[in-house]
Design an enzyme around this catalytic site. Structure first.
Site, PDB file in Angstrom:
ATOM      1  N   LYS A   9      16.193   1.485  -0.748  1.00 53.84           N
ATOM      2  CA  LYS A   9      16.092   1.706   0.696  1.00 53.84           C
ATOM      3  C   LYS A   9      17.450   2.088   1.305  1.00 53.84           C
ATOM      4  O   LYS A   9      18.491   1.945   0.648  1.00 53.84           O
ATOM      5  CB  LYS A   9      15.541   0.433   1.359  1.00 53.84           C
ATOM      6  N   TYR A  49       3.368   2.986   4.364  1.00 54.37           N
ATOM      7  CA  TYR A  49       3.293   1.681   5.008  1.00 54.37           C
ATOM      8  C   TYR A  49       2.020   1.530   5.849  1.00 54.37           C
ATOM      9  O   TYR A  49       2.036   0.825   6.870  1.00 54.37           O
ATOM     10  CB  TYR A  49       4.546   1.449   5.863  1.00 54.37           C
ATOM     11  N   PHE A  57       6.290  -4.849  14.289  1.00 55.93           N
ATOM     12  CA  PHE A  57       7.606  -4.506  13.750  1.00 55.93           C
ATOM     13  C   PHE A  57       7.639  -3.139  13.070  1.00 55.93           C
ATOM     14  O   PHE A  57       8.701  -2.680  12.636  1.00 55.93           O
ATOM     15  CB  PHE A  57       8.107  -5.597  12.796  1.00 55.93           C
ATOM     16  N   ARG A 102      16.936  -9.015  -3.912  1.00 55.76           N
ATOM     17  CA  ARG A 102      16.991  -9.237  -2.458  1.00 55.76           C
ATOM     18  C   ARG A 102      17.863 -10.445  -2.113  1.00 55.76           C
ATOM     19  O   ARG A 102      18.573 -10.433  -1.116  1.00 55.76           O
ATOM     20  CB  ARG A 102      15.573  -9.394  -1.906  1.00 55.76           C
ATOM     21  N   HIS A 115      11.923  -1.226  -2.207  1.00 54.32           N
ATOM     22  CA  HIS A 115      10.467  -1.338  -2.220  1.00 54.32           C
ATOM     23  C   HIS A 115      10.044  -1.308  -3.677  1.00 54.32           C
ATOM     24  O   HIS A 115      10.618  -0.564  -4.468  1.00 54.32           O
ATOM     25  CB  HIS A 115       9.815  -0.146  -1.489  1.00 54.32           C
ATOM     26  N   GLU A 126       1.325   5.350  -5.124  1.00 59.93           N
ATOM     27  CA  GLU A 126       2.705   5.547  -4.659  1.00 59.93           C
ATOM     28  C   GLU A 126       3.468   6.525  -5.549  1.00 59.93           C
ATOM     29  O   GLU A 126       4.254   7.336  -5.057  1.00 59.93           O
ATOM     30  CB  GLU A 126       3.417   4.187  -4.591  1.00 59.93           C
TER      31      GLU A 126
HETATM   32  P1  ADP Z   1       7.092  -5.942   0.404  1.00 58.67           P
HETATM   33  O1  ADP Z   1       8.057  -4.792   0.630  1.00 58.67           O
HETATM   34  O2  ADP Z   1       7.811  -7.179  -0.087  1.00 58.67           O
HETATM   35  O3  ADP Z   1       5.922  -5.571  -0.479  1.00 58.67           O
HETATM   36  P2  ADP Z   1       5.391  -5.762   2.800  1.00 58.67           P
HETATM   37  O4  ADP Z   1       4.555  -4.744   2.097  1.00 58.67           O
HETATM   38  O5  ADP Z   1       4.710  -6.924   3.446  1.00 58.67           O
HETATM   39  O6  ADP Z   1       6.526  -6.370   1.848  1.00 58.67           O
HETATM   40  O7  ADP Z   1       6.219  -5.056   3.970  1.00 58.67           O
HETATM   41  C1  ADP Z   1       6.767  -3.775   3.807  1.00 58.67           C
HETATM   42  C2  ADP Z   1       8.161  -3.739   4.382  1.00 58.67           C
HETATM   43  O8  ADP Z   1       8.087  -3.910   5.810  1.00 58.67           O
HETATM   44  C3  ADP Z   1       9.095  -4.856   3.916  1.00 58.67           C
HETATM   45  O9  ADP Z   1       9.701  -4.585   2.674  1.00 58.67           O
HETATM   46  C4  ADP Z   1      10.104  -4.910   5.033  1.00 58.67           C
HETATM   47  O10 ADP Z   1      11.084  -3.886   4.939  1.00 58.67           O
HETATM   48  C5  ADP Z   1       9.209  -4.656   6.257  1.00 58.67           C
HETATM   49  N1  ADP Z   1       8.728  -5.930   6.850  1.00 58.67           N
HETATM   50  C6  ADP Z   1       7.781  -6.758   6.353  1.00 58.67           C
HETATM   51  N2  ADP Z   1       7.579  -7.827   7.178  1.00 58.67           N
HETATM   52  C7  ADP Z   1       8.430  -7.645   8.231  1.00 58.67           C
HETATM   53  C8  ADP Z   1       8.714  -8.380   9.435  1.00 58.67           C
HETATM   54  N3  ADP Z   1       8.082  -9.530   9.716  1.00 58.67           N
HETATM   55  N4  ADP Z   1       9.667  -7.902  10.267  1.00 58.67           N
HETATM   56  C9  ADP Z   1      10.313  -6.745  10.004  1.00 58.67           C
HETATM   57  N5  ADP Z   1      10.082  -5.989   8.907  1.00 58.67           N
HETATM   58  C10 ADP Z   1       9.176  -6.424   8.016  1.00 58.67           C
END
Ligand code: ADP
Length: 137
Positions: A9, A49, A57, A102, A115, A126
């Site tokens: 990222k 996403y 957010f 992380r 990611h 993906e």
């Molecule tokens: P992951 O990347 O661990 O699989 P998610 O798919 O839930 O997590 O979320 C995608 C991305 O969105 C996260 O990696 C992070 O960058 C962002 N994100 C997730 N939850 C939040 C939050 N509560 N506030 C801000 N950004 C978030």
């Protein structure tokens, strides 16, 4: 053999952690099948996403993910999807244990270095989103 999609990222790229992160994957014995730098636009981000697009957010995530180019990686190994998620740690960098990617390099729940695909099905989708078939070796 499985292949997973990893994105280094914007925080990883701008803070100079790409080498450290890639080294962890190479030390774990994963084979790199593809690598490329990309500037992500709103369209690909909304697809990638989709599962968080309705969250409050999301606009912040969209801005963050466009703040610099990212590096997309395709890496292969037995059980690599789960193994990468273990090496990466939980979403919130503050809750990620030291020794995880992380935990060592991330800032918070959004600014979290990488990611990584979370299932065989999402890895398939993906990889197709970020790589043309001829870009995987
Ligand atoms: P992951 O990347 O661990 O699989 P998610 O798919 O839930 O997590 O979320 C995608 C991305 O969105 C996260 O990696 C992070 O960058 C962002 N994100 C997730 N939850 C939040 C939050 N509560 N506030 C801000 N950004 C978030």
């Amino acid at each position: 053999m499985e292949t997973t999609l990893i994105l280094l990222k914007p925080d990883c790229v701008t803070k100079g952690h790409c080498g450290d992160v890639l080294q962890r994957f190479e030390k774990a014995g994963f084979r790199i099948r593809g690598a490329k730098m990309m500037k992500l636009g709103p369209e690909i981000l909304r697809e990638h996403y989709a599962h968080i697009a309705a969250k409050p957010f999301f606009p912040e995530v969209e801005t963050f993910m466009q703040s610099s180019p990212v590096i997309a990686l395709a890496v292969e190994a037995d059980g690599v999807i789960e193994k990468v998620r273990e090496l990466v740690g939980p979403t919130d960098s503050k809750k990620a244990a030291p020794g995880t990617i992380r935990g060592d390099f991330g800032v918070d729940v959004m600014v979290n270095i990488v990611h990584a695909s979370d299932s065989l099905e999402s890895a398939k989708g993906e990889l197709a989103r970020f790589f043309q078939p001829g870009e995987l070796f």
